[in-house]
Design a protein around this motif. Structure first.
Motif, PDB file in Angstrom:
ATOM      1  N   ALA A  85       0.862  -1.189   0.000  1.00  0.00           N
ATOM      2  CA  ALA A  85       0.000   0.000   0.000  1.00  0.00           C
ATOM      3  C   ALA A  85       0.899   1.239   0.000  1.00  0.00           C
ATOM      4  CB  ALA A  85      -0.904  -0.008   1.230  1.00  0.00           C
ATOM      5  N   ILE A  86       1.024   1.866  -1.155  1.00  0.00           N
ATOM      6  CA  ILE A  86       2.006   2.930  -1.353  1.00  0.00           C
ATOM      7  C   ILE A  86       1.351   4.180  -1.926  1.00  0.00           C
ATOM      8  CG2 ILE A  86       4.101   3.581  -2.630  1.00  0.00           C
ATOM      9  CD1 ILE A  86       4.848   0.640  -2.726  1.00  0.00           C
ATOM     10  N   ILE A  87       1.712   5.327  -1.392  1.00  0.00           N
ATOM     11  CA  ILE A  87       1.303   6.598  -1.980  1.00  0.00           C
ATOM     12  C   ILE A  87       2.335   6.985  -3.038  1.00  0.00           C
ATOM     13  CG2 ILE A  87       1.089   9.079  -1.580  1.00  0.00           C
ATOM     14  CD1 ILE A  87      -1.362   7.780  -0.579  1.00  0.00           C
ATOM     15  N   ASP A  88       1.868   7.245  -4.253  1.00  0.00           N
ATOM     16  CA  ASP A  88       2.759   7.679  -5.331  1.00  0.00           C
ATOM     17  C   ASP A  88       2.916   9.196  -5.303  1.00  0.00           C
ATOM     18  OD1 ASP A  88       3.101   5.115  -6.280  1.00  0.00           O
ATOM     19  OD2 ASP A  88       1.540   5.268  -7.804  1.00  0.00           O
ATOM     20  N   LEU A  89       4.156   9.645  -5.419  1.00  0.00           N
ATOM     21  CA  LEU A  89       4.473  11.061  -5.544  1.00  0.00           C
ATOM     22  C   LEU A  89       5.142  11.227  -6.904  1.00  0.00           C
ATOM     23  CD1 LEU A  89       5.941  11.493  -1.949  1.00  0.00           C
ATOM     24  CD2 LEU A  89       3.658  12.160  -2.707  1.00  0.00           C
ATOM     25  N   LEU A  90       4.424  11.807  -7.876  1.00  0.00           N
ATOM     26  CA  LEU A  90       4.894  11.867  -9.253  1.00  0.00           C
ATOM     27  C   LEU A  90       5.349  13.268  -9.627  1.00  0.00           C
ATOM     28  CD1 LEU A  90       1.913  10.052  -9.317  1.00  0.00           C
ATOM     29  CD2 LEU A  90       3.019   9.383 -11.431  1.00  0.00           C
ATOM     30  N   ALA A  91       6.442  13.342 -10.380  1.00  0.00           N
ATOM     31  CA  ALA A  91       6.942  14.630 -10.861  1.00  0.00           C
ATOM     32  C   ALA A  91       7.659  14.414 -12.190  1.00  0.00           C
ATOM     33  CB  ALA A  91       7.899  15.250  -9.851  1.00  0.00           C
ATOM     34  N   HIS A  92       7.627  15.431 -13.035  1.00  0.00           N
ATOM     35  CA  HIS A  92       8.396  15.396 -14.279  1.00  0.00           C
ATOM     36  C   HIS A  92       9.872  15.604 -13.957  1.00  0.00           C
ATOM     37  CE1 HIS A  92       5.021  15.257 -17.024  1.00  0.00           C
ATOM     38  NE2 HIS A  92       4.433  16.245 -16.382  1.00  0.00           N
ATOM     39  N   ALA A  93      10.724  14.975 -14.757  1.00  0.00           N
ATOM     40  CA  ALA A  93      12.172  15.141 -14.580  1.00  0.00           C
ATOM     41  C   ALA A  93      12.850  14.911 -15.926  1.00  0.00           C
ATOM     42  CB  ALA A  93      12.709  14.157 -13.546  1.00  0.00           C
ATOM     43  N   ASP A  94      14.065  15.409 -16.065  1.00  0.00           N
ATOM     44  CA  ASP A  94      14.810  15.120 -17.289  1.00  0.00           C
ATOM     45  C   ASP A  94      15.929  14.125 -16.970  1.00  0.00           C
ATOM     46  OD1 ASP A  94      16.820  16.666 -16.066  1.00  0.00           O
ATOM     47  OD2 ASP A  94      16.246  18.472 -17.171  1.00  0.00           O
ATOM     48  N   ASP A  95      16.572  13.633 -18.015  1.00  0.00           N
ATOM     49  CA  ASP A  95      17.600  12.617 -17.827  1.00  0.00           C
ATOM     50  C   ASP A  95      18.779  13.127 -16.993  1.00  0.00           C
ATOM     51  OD1 ASP A  95      16.217  10.678 -19.201  1.00  0.00           O
ATOM     52  OD2 ASP A  95      17.157  11.101 -21.128  1.00  0.00           O
ATOM     53  N   SER A  96      19.080  14.414 -17.106  1.00  0.00           N
ATOM     54  CA  SER A  96      20.206  14.958 -16.343  1.00  0.00           C
ATOM     55  C   SER A  96      19.917  14.905 -14.842  1.00  0.00           C
ATOM     56  CB  SER A  96      20.505  16.401 -16.776  1.00  0.00           C
ATOM     57  OG  SER A  96      19.407  17.252 -16.505  1.00  0.00           O
ATOM     58  N   PHE A  97      18.649  15.109 -14.467  1.00  0.00           N
ATOM     59  CA  PHE A  97      18.274  15.003 -13.054  1.00  0.00           C
ATOM     60  C   PHE A  97      18.495  13.572 -12.557  1.00  0.00           C
ATOM     61  CE2 PHE A  97      15.250  13.890  -9.737  1.00  0.00           C
ATOM     62  CZ  PHE A  97      15.420  14.918  -8.819  1.00  0.00           C
ATOM     63  N   LEU A  98      18.089  12.587 -13.362  1.00  0.00           N
ATOM     64  CA  LEU A  98      18.282  11.196 -12.971  1.00  0.00           C
ATOM     65  C   LEU A  98      19.768  10.887 -12.779  1.00  0.00           C
ATOM     66  CD1 LEU A  98      15.760   9.333 -15.338  1.00  0.00           C
ATOM     67  CD2 LEU A  98      15.355  10.339 -13.080  1.00  0.00           C
ATOM     68  N   THR A  99      20.594  11.443 -13.680  1.00  0.00           N
ATOM     69  CA  THR A  99      22.040  11.227 -13.580  1.00  0.00           C
ATOM     70  C   THR A  99      22.600  11.878 -12.320  1.00  0.00           C
ATOM     71  OG1 THR A  99      22.235  11.147 -15.994  1.00  0.00           O
ATOM     72  CG2 THR A  99      24.252  11.549 -14.742  1.00  0.00           C
ATOM     73  N   GLU A 100      22.185  13.115 -12.063  1.00  0.00           N
ATOM     74  CA  GLU A 100      22.659  13.839 -10.874  1.00  0.00           C
ATOM     75  C   GLU A 100      22.299  13.098  -9.586  1.00  0.00           C
ATOM     76  OE1 GLU A 100      20.791  17.610 -11.155  1.00  0.00           O
ATOM     77  OE2 GLU A 100      21.908  18.224 -12.953  1.00  0.00           O
ATOM     78  N   GLN A 101      21.103  12.490  -9.574  1.00  0.00           N
ATOM     79  CA  GLN A 101      20.636  11.795  -8.368  1.00  0.00           C
ATOM     80  C   GLN A 101      21.055  10.322  -8.336  1.00  0.00           C
ATOM     81  OE1 GLN A 101      19.151  13.285  -5.801  1.00  0.00           O
ATOM     82  NE2 GLN A 101      19.176  15.281  -6.834  1.00  0.00           N
ATOM     83  N   ASN A 102      21.790   9.911  -9.380  1.00  0.00           N
ATOM     84  CA  ASN A 102      22.265   8.518  -9.474  1.00  0.00           C
ATOM     85  C   ASN A 102      21.108   7.524  -9.457  1.00  0.00           C
ATOM     86  OD1 ASN A 102      24.343   6.623  -9.751  1.00  0.00           O
ATOM     87  ND2 ASN A 102      24.447   6.258  -7.544  1.00  0.00           N
ATOM     88  N   LEU A 103      20.080   7.808 -10.254  1.00  0.00           N
ATOM     89  CA  LEU A 103      18.899   6.961 -10.319  1.00  0.00           C
ATOM     90  C   LEU A 103      18.950   6.069 -11.558  1.00  0.00           C
ATOM     91  CD1 LEU A 103      16.165   9.599  -9.359  1.00  0.00           C
ATOM     92  CD2 LEU A 103      17.494   8.104  -7.852  1.00  0.00           C
ATOM     93  N   ALA A 104      18.513   4.821 -11.407  1.00  0.00           N
ATOM     94  CA  ALA A 104      18.502   3.860 -12.516  1.00  0.00           C
ATOM     95  C   ALA A 104      17.234   4.067 -13.336  1.00  0.00           C
ATOM     96  CB  ALA A 104      18.575   2.443 -11.980  1.00  0.00           C
ATOM     97  N   LYS A 105      17.380   4.676 -14.507  1.00  0.00           N
ATOM     98  CA  LYS A 105      16.212   5.014 -15.318  1.00  0.00           C
ATOM     99  C   LYS A 105      15.380   3.778 -15.658  1.00  0.00           C
ATOM    100  CE  LYS A 105      14.704   7.449 -19.471  1.00  0.00           C
ATOM    101  NZ  LYS A 105      15.092   8.262 -20.644  1.00  0.00           N
TER     102      LYS A 105
END
Length: 327
Positions: free
Chosen positions: A14-34
């Motif tokens: 049971a999870i609340i989703d928190l959605l936001a737009h982002a670009d690929d550079s943000f994913l890279t900066e945050q070290n997130l696996a796209k």
């Protein structure tokens, strides 16, 4: 066997989703696996939330999305998942009850907060999910509502939940109750990374406790450690009564014994957000099964339900699916 009073009961995170737009550079900066679902701790969850742009908040969780989709199709449903008595937990419970879903799982008064998933949606509609499981980890076998499970035609298990040891016991108890009442058990593999973490356990679960399996192509290939889709389908056939495998733009394949039905992907003017596509596909397919419809019709409804949810932001339908699917 008494008549079922519910079509489907979902058991999941049971999870609340928190959605936001982002670009690929943000994913890279945050070290997130796209494109992946990554489990994070509470500190990381707080850091990512602080870094997010404007947020859309919605009740989510894979099985929760499926149950919401089923409700939109007109099915009678229940849900089992662990929440805490906090702001997010109250919001999640409200959304379930408002959708007409039966929810009886006791909410925790202490311990970890209600789970949340920070979802970053890039311009290509891909979603990168970072999940803090919070209270979800405390779902135990004793939280399974035996009466509810026994009353449902199908009990639907969310593969993501298998990351926690207590959840395995809960899955086994739910499966035993369902089969003891002459009902069916369905499982969603949820994510290829999830399959890689639990391959041996999943193979055992599928072979011995599951009647209906949902997977996408990458999950199925990961399950059998092969790059040959047709070979993977052949290996799966004797393990379950029915399997439904999505193949993105190629549509989906459903198998039941020697019967194999291919369904084309439903047309979408513009793909906005792929979050929930597999969850809503499962909703449509399960609806068809509970109404004793042919596999081809199950696949048609499933494809339309998935098409609706990827045409907008968020993982739950905005248009009533019963109307959208022409039912």
């Amino acid at each position: 066997m008494t008549d079922a009073t519910l079509d489907v009961v979902g058991i999941g995170n049971a999870i609340i989703d928190l959605l936001a737009h982002a670009d690929d550079s943000f994913l890279t900066e945050q070290n997130l696996a796209k494109g992946a679902m990554t489990l994070v701790d509470e500190d990381t969850a707080e850091r990512l939330y602080a870094a997010m742009g404007p947020v859309t908040r919605a009740s989510g969780g894979s099985a929760g999305n499926t149950i919401a989709g089923l409700g939109s199709l007109g099915a009678k449903c229940g849900y089992i998942g662990k929440l805490k008595q906090d702001e997010l937990g109250a919001a999640y419970r409200h959304d379930l009850l408002a959708a007409g879903v039966r929810f009886t799982t006791p909410m925790a008064s202490d311990g970890p907060s209600t789970a949340r998933c920070m979802i970053f949606v890039t311009s290509d509609a891909e979603r990168t999910m970072n999940t803090y499981l919070g209270a979800c980890v405390n779902l135990k076998a004793e939280d399974i509502d035996a009466e509810m499970v026994a009353a449902a035609k199908i009990t639907y298990l969310e593969g993501y939940l298998y990351d926690e040891p207590h959840a395995k016991e809960a899955f086994h108890r739910a499966s035993d109750i369902a089969h003891g009442a002459g009902r069916k058990v369905a499982l969603s593999l949820s994510d290829a990374f999830c399959v890689e973490r639990h391959r041996a356990d999943f193979l055992d679960l599928i072979a011995n406790r599951v009647d209906i399996l949902f997977a996408n192509e990458s999950e199925l290939l990961a399950l059998f450690q092969t790059g040959d889709f047709d070979a993977a389908v052949e290996r799966l056939k004797p393990m379950v009564e029915i399997a439904a495998i999505t193949r993105s733009a190629q549509g989906s394949v459903a198998v039941r014994g020697d019967e194999l039905v291919e369904s084309p992907a439903a047309h979408v003017e513009r793909v906005v957000d792929t979050t929930g596509a597999g969850d809503l596909y499962a909703a449509g397919f399960l609806y068809g099964l509970t109404q004793d419809l042919p596999l081809a019709e199950c696949g048609r409804i499933a494809g339309l339900a998935a098409a609706e949810v990827i045409s907008h932001f968020g993982a739950r339908p905005e248009t009533p699916l019963r109307e959208y699917a022409g039912l």
